[in-house]
Enzyme design. Structure first.
Site, mmCIF file in Angstrom:
data_model
loop_
_atom_site.group_PDB
_atom_site.id
_atom_site.type_symbol
_atom_site.label_atom_id
_atom_site.label_comp_id
_atom_site.label_asym_id
_atom_site.label_seq_id
_atom_site.Cartn_x
_atom_site.Cartn_y
_atom_site.Cartn_z
ATOM 1 N N ASP A 168 0.790 -1.167 -0.004
ATOM 2 C CA ASP A 168 -0.050 0.005 -0.060
ATOM 3 C C ASP A 168 0.834 1.149 0.126
ATOM 4 O O ASP A 168 1.918 1.497 0.596
ATOM 5 C CB ASP A 168 -0.722 -0.193 1.332
ATOM 6 C CG ASP A 168 -2.067 1.300 1.362
ATOM 7 O OD1 ASP A 168 -2.821 1.062 0.588
ATOM 8 O OD2 ASP A 168 -1.711 2.120 1.607
ATOM 9 N N GLU A 199 1.010 5.682 0.046
ATOM 10 C CA GLU A 199 0.583 6.992 0.560
ATOM 11 C C GLU A 199 1.237 7.987 -0.523
ATOM 12 O O GLU A 199 2.376 7.722 -0.480
ATOM 13 C CB GLU A 199 0.717 7.364 2.012
ATOM 14 C CG GLU A 199 -0.056 6.550 2.858
ATOM 15 C CD GLU A 199 -1.389 6.191 2.690
ATOM 16 O OE1 GLU A 199 -2.237 7.355 2.219
ATOM 17 O OE2 GLU A 199 -1.967 5.137 3.017
ATOM 18 N N HIS A 220 -5.512 4.857 6.292
ATOM 19 C CA HIS A 220 -4.591 5.749 5.569
ATOM 20 C C HIS A 220 -3.132 5.781 5.836
ATOM 21 O O HIS A 220 -2.633 6.546 5.412
ATOM 22 C CB HIS A 220 -5.314 7.027 5.093
ATOM 23 C CG HIS A 220 -6.690 7.079 4.449
ATOM 24 N ND1 HIS A 220 -6.800 6.649 3.237
ATOM 25 C CD2 HIS A 220 -7.814 7.193 4.959
ATOM 26 C CE1 HIS A 220 -8.218 6.840 2.874
ATOM 27 N NE2 HIS A 220 -8.823 6.965 4.046
#
Length: 599
Positions: free
Chosen positions: A24, A26, A165
């Site tokens: 993942d 950001e 997040h």
């Protein structure tokens, strides 16, 4: 269904043995081209066990927008001393080496990683990628969840980590979502990595259970024939690798609904192994024409291809006919359908004042002048022939029109194309753009038809052609030999690498199919087969070994005009209007409400 023991090759890699790296990112925004990465988080797992984790902040090389800071909690101060992506990427690629990458909305995360690799000069390893969003759409219904967001799925499956997040937390949550999704597809018969990579809910369980139909098919070029319960042919296809291609009918690679229906009816698949790809393509066409399988949409009725005929009678005229006959007439075609043949007839009538009435006419004609004669669209032979004083002169004038039309159909088509382009320019100048477009369509249709007639007729007139092409070393090397007789594929052979090819050429000529001469300009094969052969012969690297007869095209024939006009037509379709490019006569016309351009 009969039980089948699959081979290890067919079973694939068990999912329990696959190492997944769930990643993942950001970022500072949504565009991989313009935005930077602020954090990378990844978890490496196998068989439900965590093997390692990877997490680091990344200096994005630009300020983080305030709303992104609010969303992720990552501030400019937090990344001020973080390493740049140029330092982080090699470490991540090493961590992920040999694994299958997994991400929630994989195109986003993988797109950023690929863009970073390109900027850093690192070659992208070409990981296999699993997208948990796509997988969830297949097995999680709207009755269970309103959407397939990561947070929603994490709650549905009771993930141990709540996504927030931050890259590592989101990757950890995605691991739990991945395992839950794998359990669901496992109950549907997906147990290997290969099955997972091609999984889709559009492939029914019944369709998947028929994977045994591919058992025993060779990894070789050829034709495959799906047959039903009554041994009827359902579908015919061709491939360079029969087993690999047939397997795709039971996976996500096959999206056509009718193919799913066909597989449901199929009871077996018959292979026809071929020595060369051209042989496979020809055999496919012949099998489709012979059996007319209901699930094949093309090439089922080659006998329906019409021709244009300029009749051989005292006052010839144009007509659309079903086939070529030995009647002294001039033929143009074949066409893909009657409508295109009629467009070509309209193009010829636009230039040549041939009679358009259908009644029989002798040397003395008959009847009065029609409206077309009054408009100058017909030379009215029916009137001049009826008058003894003008008959000879009328016959001579009409014969001259017929001669010009025959020349345009079978040889020099410069008058035809020149006159039609002048007409397009006149209509465009008068702002009659729709009519100009109609004439353009007629022009291209007749030029393509004449080019086809001249190419096929020349090939059909050759009793024998033998040609050779070098084979790729991956295929074993050597020479691929093809025998063509009167435009029909009559045999093929392969001369092995290092062997003298001439004995193979002689054997091919001695054992090839005997083909009877056709009625020119039609070939002895279907037009589609002859076109296949022509494309093979015209490829770069093809060598002509034997040519009996004369294989040529007219100096000012339609082939050159087609080569000249088609690139212009393609540019028109893309929005560049007007037949006004250098070397193209005439003007232009408006398309789609846009202003025209003229030369």
């Amino acid at each position: 269904m009969r039980p089948v023991q699959g081979t290890l090759d067919e079973l694939g890699t068990p999912l329990a043995d696959v190492e997944f790296v769930v990643v993942d990112l950001e970022t500072t925004g949504g565009s991989a081209a313009d935005c930077g990465i602020t954090e990378v988080g990844a978890v490496r797992v196998r068989g439900g066990q965590v093997l390692g984790e990877f997490q680091t902040l990344v200096h994005p090389g630009e300020p983080i927008p305030p709303f992104i800071q609010l969303l992720t909690g990552i501030t400019d101060g937090m990344v001020a001393s973080a390493p740049p992506i140029e330092s982080v990427l090699p470490a991540f690629l090493e961590f992920a080496r040999g694994a299958v990458l997994v991400a929630h909305n994989a195109p986003f995360d993988i797109g950023f990683l690929k863009a970073a690799a390109a900027r850093c000069g690192h070659p992208w390893p070409g990981f296999a990628v699993v997208d948990t969003v796509h997988l969830a759409r297949q097995v999680v219904t709207h009755d269970e969840v309103p959407n397939r967001k990561l947070g929603t799925l994490a709650r549905l499956f009771g993930a141990a980590v709540t996504p927030d997040h931050r890259a590592l937390h989101d990757a950890q949550a995605t691991v739990d979502v991945l395992h839950a999704l794998l359990e669901r597809v496992g109950s549907l018969g997906v147990h290997s990595l290969e099955e997972l990579m091609t999984y889709t809910a559009r492939v029914s369980a019944a369709q998947r259970r028929k994977r045994w139909l591919a058992e025993g098919l060779p990894h070789a070029p050829g034709v495959y024939v799906f047959r039903g319960a009554r041994d009827e042919v359902l579908y015919v296809g061709t491939s360079r690798d029969l087993r690999t291609r047939v397997r795709t009918y039971f996976t996500a690679s096959e999206h056509r609904t009718r193919m799913g229906e066909m597989v449901g009816l199929a009871e077996r698949v018959d292979p026809v192994v071929c020595e060369t790809a051209l042989e496979a393509q020809v055999r496919e066409l012949r099998l489709i024409a012979e059996h007319k399988p209901r699930y094949n949409r093309r090439s089922r009725h080659p006998e329906r291809a019409p021709w244009i005929k300029l009749t051989d009678e005292p006052y010839p005229r144009l007509s659309v006919v079903a086939s070529v006959r030995d009647d002294g007439a001039t033929y143009l075609g074949p066409f893909h359908g009657r409508r295109t043949a009629e467009l070509a007839v309209d193009a010829l009538h636009e230039v040549f004042a041939l009679r358009q009435c259908t009644r029989r006419m002798g040397r003395r004609g008959g009847g009065g002048a029609c409206a077309l004669a009054g408009m100058g669209r017909c030379s009215a032979p029916c009137v001049t022939a009826a008058d003894d004083a003008t008959r000879a002169d009328g016959e001579e004038r009409y014969a001259a029109v017929v001669h010009r039309a025959r020349r345009a159909m079978s040889g020099d088509c410069r008058e035809l194309t020149g006159r039609l382009q002048e007409r397009i320019g006149q209509l465009s100048g008068d702002e009659r753009f729709e009519q100009a477009a109609t004439v353009r369509d007629r022009l291209l249709t007749v030029v393509r038809a004449a080019a086809r007639t001249q190419r096929l007729g020349s090939l059909a007139g050759c009793p024998e052609i033998v040609a050779a092409r070098r084979r790729d070393l991956d295929a074993g090397g050597g020479w691929e030999l093809v025998l063509v007789r009167h435009g029909r594929f009559a045999g093929t052979s392969v001369a092995p690498r290092g062997a003298d090819p001439w004995p193979y050429v002689d054997a091919l000529r001695a054992t090839g199919e005997v083909v009877q001469p056709p009625l020119l300009p039609a070939p002895s094969a279907t037009a589609e087969e002859a076109e296949l052969v022509l494309r093979w012969l015209e490829q770069d690297g093809t060598r002509l070994v034997v040519v009996e007869g004369e294989w040529s095209c007219p100096l000012h024939g339609a082939g050159g005009e087609r080569w000249r006009l088609e690139p212009v037509e393609r540019s028109l379709r893309q929005g560049v209007v007007g037949f006004d490019e250098p070397g193209v006569r005439g003007g232009g016309w408006r398309r789609g409400g846009q202003a025209r351009a003229t030369g």
